[in-house]
Design a protein around this motif. Structure first.
Motif, PDB file in Angstrom:
ATOM      1  N   THR A 182     -73.687 -41.514 -30.125  1.00 47.07           N
ATOM      2  CA  THR A 182     -73.104 -42.522 -29.235  1.00 47.07           C
ATOM      3  C   THR A 182     -71.703 -42.896 -29.672  1.00 47.07           C
ATOM      4  N   ASN A 229     -68.491 -42.024 -27.154  1.00 46.11           N
ATOM      5  CA  ASN A 229     -67.614 -43.085 -26.676  1.00 46.11           C
ATOM      6  C   ASN A 229     -66.155 -42.843 -27.057  1.00 46.11           C
ATOM      7  N   PRO A 248     -69.742 -37.338 -17.602  1.00 41.21           N
ATOM      8  CA  PRO A 248     -70.707 -38.399 -17.294  1.00 41.21           C
ATOM      9  C   PRO A 248     -72.047 -38.191 -17.983  1.00 41.21           C
ATOM     10  N   THR A 270     -77.336 -42.859 -17.752  1.00 40.09           N
ATOM     11  CA  THR A 270     -77.787 -43.929 -18.641  1.00 40.09           C
ATOM     12  C   THR A 270     -79.166 -44.466 -18.292  1.00 40.09           C
ATOM     13  N   LYS A 308     -78.510 -46.218 -24.988  1.00 42.94           N
ATOM     14  CA  LYS A 308     -78.106 -46.712 -23.676  1.00 42.94           C
ATOM     15  C   LYS A 308     -77.283 -47.998 -23.760  1.00 42.94           C
ATOM     16  N   THR A 349     -73.647 -47.371 -24.854  1.00 41.41           N
ATOM     17  CA  THR A 349     -72.849 -46.361 -24.171  1.00 41.41           C
ATOM     18  C   THR A 349     -71.887 -47.043 -23.211  1.00 41.41           C
ATOM     19  N   ASN A 366     -69.412 -47.996 -20.138  1.00 42.19           N
ATOM     20  CA  ASN A 366     -69.453 -47.729 -18.707  1.00 42.19           C
ATOM     21  C   ASN A 366     -68.368 -46.725 -18.336  1.00 42.19           C
ATOM     22  N   TYR A 367     -68.518 -46.107 -17.172  1.00 36.85           N
ATOM     23  CA  TYR A 367     -67.641 -44.993 -16.823  1.00 36.85           C
ATOM     24  C   TYR A 367     -66.201 -45.450 -16.595  1.00 36.85           C
ATOM     25  N   LYS A 424     -69.740 -52.828 -21.035  1.00 33.79           N
ATOM     26  CA  LYS A 424     -70.856 -52.307 -20.244  1.00 33.79           C
ATOM     27  C   LYS A 424     -71.068 -53.161 -19.014  1.00 33.79           C
ATOM     28  N   ASN A 467     -73.417 -43.763 -16.548  1.00 33.87           N
ATOM     29  CA  ASN A 467     -72.693 -44.684 -17.437  1.00 33.87           C
ATOM     30  C   ASN A 467     -72.735 -46.114 -16.893  1.00 33.87           C
TER      31      ASN A 467
END
Length: 277
Positions: free
Chosen positions: A10, A14, A76, A79, A88, A91, A93-94, A152, A230
């Motif tokens: 993770t 990231n 991508p 999640t 999760k 992680t 967000n996109y 997130k 994500n």
């Protein structure tokens, strides 16, 4: 799945924005750990974290990613997939991964450690071997560059996606425009193999026309499903059971679409589809 491995994966993902590269970086980290003299390691956990973060930072510095067609977008991950090897809750967000491309590698690492994993500046200074003051400076610069974007978010507006699909399926441009913010932006990533109609489009009317054109030319009659990518809602289009296009959305507080990230890079889609199943 070993918790330490998942945490290292993770961290790496990231920082570099690529799941496949993150796996390689974690493997390199574990190989270094196996080979090192354990008597010289005071804290095994910190050694592994420091190693994977430094390897990720160096990798990010060396590899400035570009797409031959379109704009390079992060790889991508699903999640909501319980089988995911990533943690999760940690992680990014996109939208944040896209914004973090503005940062240098060290700023990105500090932001991730502080905002994603709740590290103190003292802990960050020890891990990255920088001063506490420098850690604070790097975080401030990172937040300023990204307009303090949250680490997130959890968006699953099924009704919005249903209305979106309904509008483009029926070529209802007016209804489609009503779903978009005025300064909506769409970015497309075709990677090294697939040409895209346009790299970036901005503005409600122009984006609605582009979306409708792309649907009519490439996506009409294809199967689709909704997903969470994500932490953000997405529509996945399939051709012969193979993922053909993934559109990831960020949604404004008012419930309108403010960004669309369209991935047609077959390499990213192939890995993502494996991650979905």
């Amino acid at each position: 799945m070993d918790e330490t491995y998942r945490k290292l994966l993770t961290y790496a993902y990231n920082i570099v924005g690529s799941y496949e590269d993150a796996e390689d970086l974690v493997q390199d980290t574990l190989e270094k750990y196996i080979a090192v003299d354990k008597s010289k390691i005071e804290n095994e956990r910190n050694y592994l974290i420091r190693t994977v973060i430094n390897l990720s930072i160096n990798f990010k510095k060396r590899n400035k990613r570009t797409a031959k067609y379109g704009v390079w977008l992060p790889e991508p991950v699903a999640t909501d997939n319980p089988a995911s090897k990533l943690l999760k809750e940690h992680t990014a967000n996109y939208t944040l991964l896209v914004l973090m491309e503005k940062l240098n590698a060290r700023e990105r690492a500090v932001f991730i450690l502080k905002e994603g994993f709740d590290y103190t500046h003292e802990e960050i200074s020890n891990l990255l071997e920088i001063s506490i003051a420098n850690s604070r400076q790097l975080l401030t610069r990172a937040k300023k560059a990204m307009c303090r974007a949250p680490f997130k978010i959890r968006q699953q507006p099924d009704e919005l996606l249903a209305r979106y699909i309904n509008a483009i399926v029926h070529a209802d441009i007016r209804s489609l425009e009503e779903l978009l913010v005025d300064d909506i932006r769409i970015m497309a990533d075709g990677g090294q193999k697939v040409n895209v109609v346009k790299d970036i489009e901005v503005g409600r009317e122009a984006t609605a026309k582009l979306l409708q054109y792309v649907y009519g030319m490439f996506l009409e009659a294809k199967d689709y499903s909704f997903a969470i990518v994500n932490h953000q809602p997405a529509v996945c289009f399939y051709k012969n059971n193979k993922l053909y296009n993934c559109q990831i959305f960020s949604v404004s507080p008012s419930g309108h679409i403010e960004n669309i990230y369209s991935i047609v890079d077959p390499d990213k889609l192939s890995h993502f589809q494996n991650n979905l199943e």
